[in-house]
Design a protein around this motif. Sequence first.
Motif, PDB file in Angstrom:
ATOM      1  N   TYR A   1       3.166  -1.287  64.951  1.00  0.00           N
ATOM      2  CA  TYR A   1       3.139   0.143  64.639  1.00  0.00           C
ATOM      3  C   TYR A   1       2.212   0.896  65.588  1.00  0.00           C
ATOM      4  O   TYR A   1       2.521   2.008  66.037  1.00  0.00           O
ATOM      5  CB  TYR A   1       2.673   0.365  63.201  1.00  0.00           C
ATOM      6  N   ALA A   2       1.060   0.293  65.903  1.00  0.00           N
ATOM      7  CA  ALA A   2       0.059   0.984  66.725  1.00  0.00           C
ATOM      8  C   ALA A   2       0.567   1.241  68.139  1.00  0.00           C
ATOM      9  O   ALA A   2       0.242   2.279  68.735  1.00  0.00           O
ATOM     10  CB  ALA A   2      -1.236   0.176  66.769  1.00  0.00           C
ATOM     11  N   VAL A   3       1.339   0.322  68.699  1.00  0.00           N
ATOM     12  CA  VAL A   3       1.766   0.461  70.094  1.00  0.00           C
ATOM     13  C   VAL A   3       3.180   1.032  70.220  1.00  0.00           C
ATOM     14  O   VAL A   3       3.683   1.157  71.340  1.00  0.00           O
ATOM     15  CB  VAL A   3       1.679  -0.895  70.833  1.00  0.00           C
ATOM     16  N   THR A   4       3.789   1.393  69.102  1.00  0.00           N
ATOM     17  CA  THR A   4       5.140   1.998  69.171  1.00  0.00           C
ATOM     18  C   THR A   4       5.138   3.350  68.459  1.00  0.00           C
ATOM     19  O   THR A   4       4.803   4.368  69.058  1.00  0.00           O
ATOM     20  CB  THR A   4       6.198   1.062  68.561  1.00  0.00           C
TER      21      THR A   4
ATOM     22  N   VAL B   1      -7.969   5.906  74.181  1.00  0.00           N
ATOM     23  CA  VAL B   1      -6.674   5.496  73.631  1.00  0.00           C
ATOM     24  C   VAL B   1      -6.699   4.008  73.284  1.00  0.00           C
ATOM     25  O   VAL B   1      -6.241   3.592  72.202  1.00  0.00           O
ATOM     26  CB  VAL B   1      -5.538   5.804  74.634  1.00  0.00           C
ATOM     27  N   LEU B   2      -7.222   3.181  74.181  1.00  0.00           N
ATOM     28  CA  LEU B   2      -7.286   1.746  73.898  1.00  0.00           C
ATOM     29  C   LEU B   2      -8.218   1.452  72.717  1.00  0.00           C
ATOM     30  O   LEU B   2      -7.900   0.634  71.846  1.00  0.00           O
ATOM     31  CB  LEU B   2      -7.750   0.985  75.135  1.00  0.00           C
ATOM     32  N   CYS B   3      -9.379   2.125  72.682  1.00  0.00           N
ATOM     33  CA  CYS B   3     -10.304   1.928  71.560  1.00  0.00           C
ATOM     34  C   CYS B   3      -9.656   2.326  70.235  1.00  0.00           C
ATOM     35  O   CYS B   3      -9.779   1.611  69.225  1.00  0.00           O
ATOM     36  CB  CYS B   3     -11.575   2.743  71.781  1.00  0.00           C
ATOM     37  N   ASN B   4      -8.967   3.453  70.218  1.00  0.00           N
ATOM     38  CA  ASN B   4      -8.358   3.926  68.979  1.00  0.00           C
ATOM     39  C   ASN B   4      -7.119   3.124  68.602  1.00  0.00           C
ATOM     40  O   ASN B   4      -6.749   3.074  67.424  1.00  0.00           O
ATOM     41  CB  ASN B   4      -8.028   5.411  69.096  1.00  0.00           C
ATOM     42  N   THR B   5      -6.480   2.509  69.590  1.00  0.00           N
ATOM     43  CA  THR B   5      -5.398   1.582  69.263  1.00  0.00           C
ATOM     44  C   THR B   5      -5.955   0.378  68.504  1.00  0.00           C
ATOM     45  O   THR B   5      -5.395  -0.062  67.494  1.00  0.00           O
ATOM     46  CB  THR B   5      -4.673   1.119  70.539  1.00  0.00           C
ATOM     47  N   VAL B   6      -7.089  -0.147  68.991  1.00  0.00           N
ATOM     48  CA  VAL B   6      -7.772  -1.220  68.251  1.00  0.00           C
ATOM     49  C   VAL B   6      -8.185  -0.722  66.871  1.00  0.00           C
ATOM     50  O   VAL B   6      -8.068  -1.443  65.870  1.00  0.00           O
ATOM     51  CB  VAL B   6      -8.996  -1.723  69.042  1.00  0.00           C
ATOM     52  N   HIS B   7      -8.657   0.529  66.819  1.00  0.00           N
ATOM     53  CA  HIS B   7      -9.069   1.128  65.539  1.00  0.00           C
ATOM     54  C   HIS B   7      -7.916   1.105  64.536  1.00  0.00           C
ATOM     55  O   HIS B   7      -8.091   0.719  63.372  1.00  0.00           O
ATOM     56  CB  HIS B   7      -9.526   2.567  65.790  1.00  0.00           C
ATOM     57  N   VAL B   8      -6.746   1.521  64.957  1.00  0.00           N
ATOM     58  CA  VAL B   8      -5.587   1.554  64.064  1.00  0.00           C
ATOM     59  C   VAL B   8      -5.187   0.142  63.632  1.00  0.00           C
ATOM     60  O   VAL B   8      -4.896  -0.102  62.454  1.00  0.00           O
ATOM     61  CB  VAL B   8      -4.404   2.270  64.755  1.00  0.00           C
TER      62      VAL B   8
ATOM     63  N   ILE C   1      -2.081   8.351  68.425  1.00  0.00           N
ATOM     64  CA  ILE C   1      -3.331   7.824  68.975  1.00  0.00           C
ATOM     65  C   ILE C   1      -3.686   8.556  70.270  1.00  0.00           C
ATOM     66  O   ILE C   1      -4.846   8.938  70.487  1.00  0.00           O
ATOM     67  CB  ILE C   1      -3.213   6.308  69.214  1.00  0.00           C
ATOM     68  N   CYS C   2      -2.718   8.774  71.134  1.00  0.00           N
ATOM     69  CA  CYS C   2      -2.962   9.482  72.396  1.00  0.00           C
ATOM     70  C   CYS C   2      -3.439  10.908  72.131  1.00  0.00           C
ATOM     71  O   CYS C   2      -4.359  11.406  72.804  1.00  0.00           O
ATOM     72  CB  CYS C   2      -1.688   9.517  73.244  1.00  0.00           C
ATOM     73  N   TYR C   3      -2.838  11.566  71.155  1.00  0.00           N
ATOM     74  CA  TYR C   3      -3.206  12.942  70.820  1.00  0.00           C
ATOM     75  C   TYR C   3      -4.627  13.011  70.276  1.00  0.00           C
ATOM     76  O   TYR C   3      -5.455  13.791  70.752  1.00  0.00           O
ATOM     77  CB  TYR C   3      -2.201  13.473  69.791  1.00  0.00           C
ATOM     78  N   GLY C   4      -4.938  12.192  69.285  1.00  0.00           N
ATOM     79  CA  GLY C   4      -6.268  12.219  68.689  1.00  0.00           C
ATOM     80  C   GLY C   4      -7.364  11.819  69.645  1.00  0.00           C
ATOM     81  O   GLY C   4      -8.495  12.320  69.565  1.00  0.00           O
TER      82      GLY C   4
ATOM     83  N   GLN D   1      -5.119   6.471  58.035  1.00  0.00           N
ATOM     84  CA  GLN D   1      -3.873   7.030  57.495  1.00  0.00           C
ATOM     85  C   GLN D   1      -2.694   6.731  58.426  1.00  0.00           C
ATOM     86  O   GLN D   1      -1.591   6.433  57.979  1.00  0.00           O
ATOM     87  CB  GLN D   1      -4.024   8.542  57.315  1.00  0.00           C
ATOM     88  N   ILE D   2      -2.953   6.799  59.726  1.00  0.00           N
ATOM     89  CA  ILE D   2      -1.904   6.473  60.698  1.00  0.00           C
ATOM     90  C   ILE D   2      -1.491   5.019  60.554  1.00  0.00           C
ATOM     91  O   ILE D   2      -0.300   4.686  60.557  1.00  0.00           O
ATOM     92  CB  ILE D   2      -2.407   6.759  62.131  1.00  0.00           C
ATOM     93  N   ALA D   3      -2.484   4.129  60.426  1.00  0.00           N
ATOM     94  CA  ALA D   3      -2.196   2.698  60.323  1.00  0.00           C
ATOM     95  C   ALA D   3      -1.408   2.365  59.066  1.00  0.00           C
ATOM     96  O   ALA D   3      -0.482   1.545  59.103  1.00  0.00           O
ATOM     97  CB  ALA D   3      -3.505   1.906  60.341  1.00  0.00           C
ATOM     98  N   VAL D   4      -1.750   2.992  57.943  1.00  0.00           N
ATOM     99  CA  VAL D   4      -1.169   2.615  56.657  1.00  0.00           C
ATOM    100  C   VAL D   4       0.114   3.380  56.358  1.00  0.00           C
ATOM    101  O   VAL D   4       1.083   2.810  55.858  1.00  0.00           O
ATOM    102  CB  VAL D   4      -2.203   2.829  55.528  1.00  0.00           C
ATOM    103  N   TYR D   5       0.117   4.682  56.664  1.00  0.00           N
ATOM    104  CA  TYR D   5       1.244   5.516  56.245  1.00  0.00           C
ATOM    105  C   TYR D   5       2.138   5.974  57.391  1.00  0.00           C
ATOM    106  O   TYR D   5       3.220   6.509  57.152  1.00  0.00           O
ATOM    107  CB  TYR D   5       0.730   6.749  55.497  1.00  0.00           C
ATOM    108  N   GLY D   6       1.693   5.823  58.639  1.00  0.00           N
ATOM    109  CA  GLY D   6       2.534   6.187  59.777  1.00  0.00           C
ATOM    110  C   GLY D   6       2.724   7.678  59.946  1.00  0.00           C
ATOM    111  O   GLY D   6       3.755   8.116  60.469  1.00  0.00           O
ATOM    112  N   LYS D   7       1.744   8.506  59.534  1.00  0.00           N
ATOM    113  CA  LYS D   7       1.861   9.955  59.653  1.00  0.00           C
ATOM    114  C   LYS D   7       1.482  10.417  61.052  1.00  0.00           C
ATOM    115  O   LYS D   7       0.951   9.653  61.855  1.00  0.00           O
ATOM    116  CB  LYS D   7       0.941  10.636  58.635  1.00  0.00           C
ATOM    117  N   SER D   8       1.724  11.709  61.317  1.00  0.00           N
ATOM    118  CA  SER D   8       1.254  12.300  62.563  1.00  0.00           C
ATOM    119  C   SER D   8      -0.263  12.441  62.503  1.00  0.00           C
ATOM    120  O   SER D   8      -0.870  12.365  61.428  1.00  0.00           O
ATOM    121  CB  SER D   8       1.891  13.670  62.778  1.00  0.00           C
TER     122      SER D   8
END
Length: 508
Positions: free
Chosen positions: A293-296, A255-262, A302-305, A357-364
């Motif tokens: 956006y990444a932490v809210t 989760v932390l790695c992918n948060t940085v990723h986003v 991010i947790c799901y993926g 896509q999550i970072a730019v568009y905020g999708k699920s």
Amino acid sequence: MNQTQNLPSSSSDDDSGSMTTARQSAGESHISADSGNSMSMGPAFGGSRHWQDVFWLGIFLLHLILVGFALGVLGLNRFRKKDRLNIDQYTNRFLGNQADLTEDYWPLYAIAGGIGTVLGWVWLLLLGSRANQMMKVSVHILTTYLAVLSVLCFWGKLVFWGVAFAIGSGLQFLYIISVIDRLPFTMLVLQRAVKMVWKLPDVMRIACAFMIIMFLWLALWSFGAAGVVASSIIDGGRWWLLVVFSVSLFWTGAVLCNTVHVIVSGMVFLVLIHGGREAESMPRNPLMQSFRYAVTTSFGSICYGSLFTAAIRTLRWEIRGFRSKIGNNECLLCCVDFLFHLVETLVRFFNKYAYVQIAVYGKSFNHSARDAWELFQSTGVEALIAYDCSGAVLLMGTLLGGLITGTCAAILTRNKHSDRVIMMGSTAVLMGMILVGLAMVVVESAVTSIYICYAEDPLLIHRWDPEFFNQMSETLHERLQHRSSRGTQVLNRNPPGDHVQETSPYDP
């Protein structure tokens, strides 16, 4: 975002090849079409977004609370006093070892965490000047390191682990042989990704900050793990507890790695579509917007993926490398194809490109993963992604960092507690991998953003680095021709009157 469509897999090669060629021709003759059209790809940073995958956000936070409480209790139960909280009365039937104290093992975990953190920081510091050499070392040294560990385990009469490391070394060697022809292109992509992130010092600071956060969580995690190792529960019970806590740590670290990723993906994407960090059209405080956006709103996605993506990616790399070397053994190819198509179906809904896509568009998460994969298929860029091994190379560096950390912890443990070497060493490997992975993910984020931008509009890559654009276009053309020739060979071997197995569009 460009509207995408799913092309039939049996005829996608020629269509995607002509589509890509047309887009690249337009790029060579129309370079002036830059930020105006590109900016329409992403929403304005600063706008409101809906919360996505809230259920998984709740599950992750609940998991952190429960695991954190359990770790604190188990660590405190043997801190400076054996069975301080009288927990042994509930585990009498499982007792079978001499009890130790938490502080007998906690300092060893602290040293392991420090080694992992240093390795991660060294990677970040050498990213700009020695990244290419470090990645080559990761690829070639990992096989040797695994073989050496296997010999040491046999020497120490740890037969199971000796066999495990020997098998790992063999699989690593076979994988390198199977993808050796792809490494030049892979190193080219990684070099350009490093070039991108090195010019964005803010993202390096983000990686360092998250490494510190991870280290703080590891302080609690190692406190509880040390309490488990020091307990008098039989070996089977302690191993089960460590496995449960290790799965929790893996999810938390992912989760932390992918948060940085986003965060990094959002920043890199903005730099590419606006033509540079100093462009007038860049939003104000883009890094903070991406972080917010990444932490809210996107944290649930991010947790799901993070639960599934890493395992599916690793399985896909191994199957792809094995599949490319089978040859004409139709029986074996049929079995591997079944697994391959099953994994490819999962990749459609769980892939690392979703984080851009999550970072730019905020999708699920699933929506983002599906859109990214359909974009790659409809433009033919998936052929490049199938050929690129940058994710595997970065994983090798992460594994090497984890193994070095685990080896140091095992050596220190052997001097005082020889019967707990494997427990300490194996859990320390995971700690090291997570800490080094937080450094590696910065480069991986840039790679994923580059591919998404190339699929969205090749002009973005041409404007950023024309030489790299030409090399990507040439490689893509070669891969599409390779796929087309393989499809022709299959048709020639199986006349239309016979039963023809459909050729997969994912063939490397």
